[in-house]
Design a protein around this motif. Structure first.
Motif, short mmCIF file in Angstrom:
data_model
loop_
_atom_site.label_atom_id
_atom_site.label_comp_id
_atom_site.label_asym_id
_atom_site.label_seq_id
_atom_site.Cartn_x
_atom_site.Cartn_y
_atom_site.Cartn_z
N ALA A 28 27.92 24.88 78.37
CA ALA A 28 28.04 25.40 77.01
C ALA A 28 26.66 25.66 76.40
O ALA A 28 26.43 26.68 75.73
CB ALA A 28 28.82 24.41 76.14
N TYR A 29 25.72 24.72 76.65
CA TYR A 29 24.36 24.90 76.13
C TYR A 29 23.66 26.07 76.82
O TYR A 29 22.96 26.86 76.18
CB TYR A 29 23.55 23.62 76.31
N LYS A 30 23.87 26.19 78.12
CA LYS A 30 23.30 27.31 78.86
C LYS A 30 23.79 28.65 78.29
O LYS A 30 23.00 29.58 78.08
CB LYS A 30 23.68 27.20 80.34
N GLN A 31 25.08 28.74 78.02
CA GLN A 31 25.64 29.97 77.46
C GLN A 31 25.07 30.24 76.07
O GLN A 31 24.80 31.39 75.70
CB GLN A 31 27.16 29.88 77.40
N GLN A 32 24.84 29.18 75.31
CA GLN A 32 24.24 29.32 73.98
C GLN A 32 22.85 29.93 74.08
O GLN A 32 22.50 30.83 73.29
CB GLN A 32 24.16 27.96 73.30
N CYS B 13 10.77 27.36 81.18
CA CYS B 13 11.92 26.51 81.52
C CYS B 13 12.53 25.93 80.26
O CYS B 13 11.83 25.30 79.46
CB CYS B 13 11.49 25.38 82.45
N PHE B 14 13.82 26.13 80.10
CA PHE B 14 14.57 25.52 79.01
C PHE B 14 15.08 24.16 79.48
O PHE B 14 15.82 24.09 80.47
CB PHE B 14 15.77 26.38 78.61
N LEU B 15 14.74 23.10 78.78
CA LEU B 15 15.23 21.78 79.15
C LEU B 15 16.72 21.66 78.83
O LEU B 15 17.18 22.15 77.79
CB LEU B 15 14.47 20.68 78.41
N ASP B 16 17.45 21.03 79.73
CA ASP B 16 18.87 20.76 79.50
C ASP B 16 18.96 19.55 78.57
O ASP B 16 18.90 18.40 79.02
CB ASP B 16 19.58 20.50 80.82
N VAL B 17 19.11 19.79 77.28
CA VAL B 17 19.10 18.70 76.30
C VAL B 17 20.38 17.87 76.34
O VAL B 17 20.45 16.82 75.70
CB VAL B 17 18.88 19.26 74.87
N THR B 18 21.37 18.33 77.11
CA THR B 18 22.62 17.56 77.22
C THR B 18 22.53 16.52 78.34
O THR B 18 23.40 15.66 78.43
CB THR B 18 23.81 18.49 77.51
N ILE C 126 21.69 31.81 76.55
CA ILE C 126 21.82 33.19 77.00
C ILE C 126 22.14 34.12 75.84
O ILE C 126 21.55 35.20 75.70
CB ILE C 126 22.91 33.29 78.10
N GLU C 127 23.05 33.69 74.98
CA GLU C 127 23.43 34.53 73.84
C GLU C 127 22.34 34.55 72.78
O GLU C 127 22.05 35.59 72.18
CB GLU C 127 24.74 34.00 73.24
N GLN C 128 21.72 33.40 72.53
CA GLN C 128 20.70 33.30 71.49
C GLN C 128 19.49 34.18 71.79
O GLN C 128 18.92 34.81 70.90
CB GLN C 128 20.25 31.85 71.34
N TYR C 129 19.09 34.22 73.06
CA TYR C 129 17.88 34.95 73.44
C TYR C 129 18.17 36.22 74.23
O TYR C 129 17.25 36.82 74.79
CB TYR C 129 16.95 34.02 74.24
N ASP C 130 19.43 36.63 74.27
CA ASP C 130 19.83 37.89 74.89
C ASP C 130 19.36 37.96 76.34
O ASP C 130 18.70 38.91 76.77
CB ASP C 130 19.28 39.08 74.10
N LEU C 131 19.69 36.94 77.11
CA LEU C 131 19.32 36.86 78.52
C LEU C 131 20.49 37.28 79.39
O LEU C 131 21.65 37.20 78.97
CB LEU C 131 18.90 35.43 78.87
N GLU C 132 20.20 37.70 80.61
CA GLU C 132 21.26 38.09 81.53
C GLU C 132 21.77 36.91 82.34
O GLU C 132 22.79 36.99 83.02
CB GLU C 132 20.75 39.19 82.46
N GLY C 133 21.07 35.82 82.31
CA GLY C 133 21.44 34.63 83.06
C GLY C 133 20.25 33.69 83.12
O GLY C 133 19.18 34.00 82.65
N LEU C 134 20.46 32.53 83.72
CA LEU C 134 19.39 31.55 83.87
C LEU C 134 19.50 30.89 85.24
O LEU C 134 20.59 30.66 85.73
CB LEU C 134 19.47 30.48 82.77
N VAL C 135 18.35 30.58 85.83
CA VAL C 135 18.30 29.94 87.14
C VAL C 135 18.10 28.45 86.96
O VAL C 135 17.18 28.02 86.25
CB VAL C 135 17.15 30.53 87.98
N GLU C 136 18.95 27.63 87.60
CA GLU C 136 18.82 26.19 87.48
C GLU C 136 17.67 25.67 88.34
O GLU C 136 17.54 26.04 89.51
CB GLU C 136 20.12 25.50 87.89
#
Length: 206
Positions: free
Chosen positions: A42-46, A24-29, A48-58
């Motif tokens: 914006a952080y979620k998209q960061q 789980c990635f903490l929402d630091v915002t 996804i791009e940083q770790y080459d993910l297809e998406g994230l589940v909240e």
């Protein structure tokens, strides 16, 4: 579809299955931005791009309150089986999966892991601590402790292997393992995806 399986729904009472690994990635915002939704996306998209993910589940990972996070699951391709004193799989398997977990904390990203992810890190920590390659590496016992307590006893007695904590507890627990490496034994504690305690203990007392 990559090894990160994201097409799932998770609630507060969800638990990590034996054949998956929760990160789980903490929402630091959260609680820090004027426009929380925009900053969070914006952080979620960061991520996804940083770790080459297809998406994230909240998901929400704090008991009795709210602490939003985003979940990624890794399919292990095996089922973790604990039978008595033996964890069935070779040490190299767990070193490989520990590396998958550690890649997510390379740039200060704040994460928490559930039981299986913590187990990979604990086994890898013991393997790295040794000056030789153990023939066998096994989990003797597992439990978790509420890290909100004023005093957390990492030396407490634990018996058997407990189930993974519920999703809503993931940010509030430290994972405690007793690990056997050949004829030696270690107590290892994982907090927020990192090893915070590793001590050799008397294997006869386990």
């Amino acid at each position: 579809m990559s090894e990160e399986n994201l097409d799932l729904t998770f609630g507060a009472s969800s638990q990590e299955p034996d054949d998956q690994l929760f990160i789980c990635f903490l929402d630091v915002t959260y609680g820090t931005a004027e426009d929380e939704e925009q900053e969070a996306q914006a952080y979620k998209q960061q991520l996804i791009e940083q770790y080459d993910l297809e998406g994230l589940v909240e998901v929400d990972i704090f008991p009795g309150a709210s602490l939003p996070a985003w979940l990624v699951t890794i399919g292990l391709g095996i089922q973790i089986i604990v039978t008595g004193a033996d964890l069935i799989e070779a040490p190299a398997t767990y070193i490989e999966f520990a590396a998958k977990v550690k890649r997510y904390v390379t740039n200060g990203t704040k994460i928490v892991v559930s039981k299986n992810g913590a187990m990979m890190l604990a086994l890898d920590a013991v393997n790295s601590h040794l000056t030789y390659n153990p023939i066998s590496l096994s989990v003797i016992a597992y439990d978790y402790v509420d890290n909100r307590l004023d005093q957390v006893d990492y030396t407490m007695k634990i018996n058997g292997v407990q189930d993974a904590p519920y999703m809503e507890w993931l940010s509030a627990v430290d994972h405690i393992f007793d690990v056997r490496a050949d004829d030696r034994a270690f107590r290892v504690v994982i907090k927020d995806g990192k090893v915070v305690y590793l001590e050799e203990v008397d294997h006869n007392a386990m």
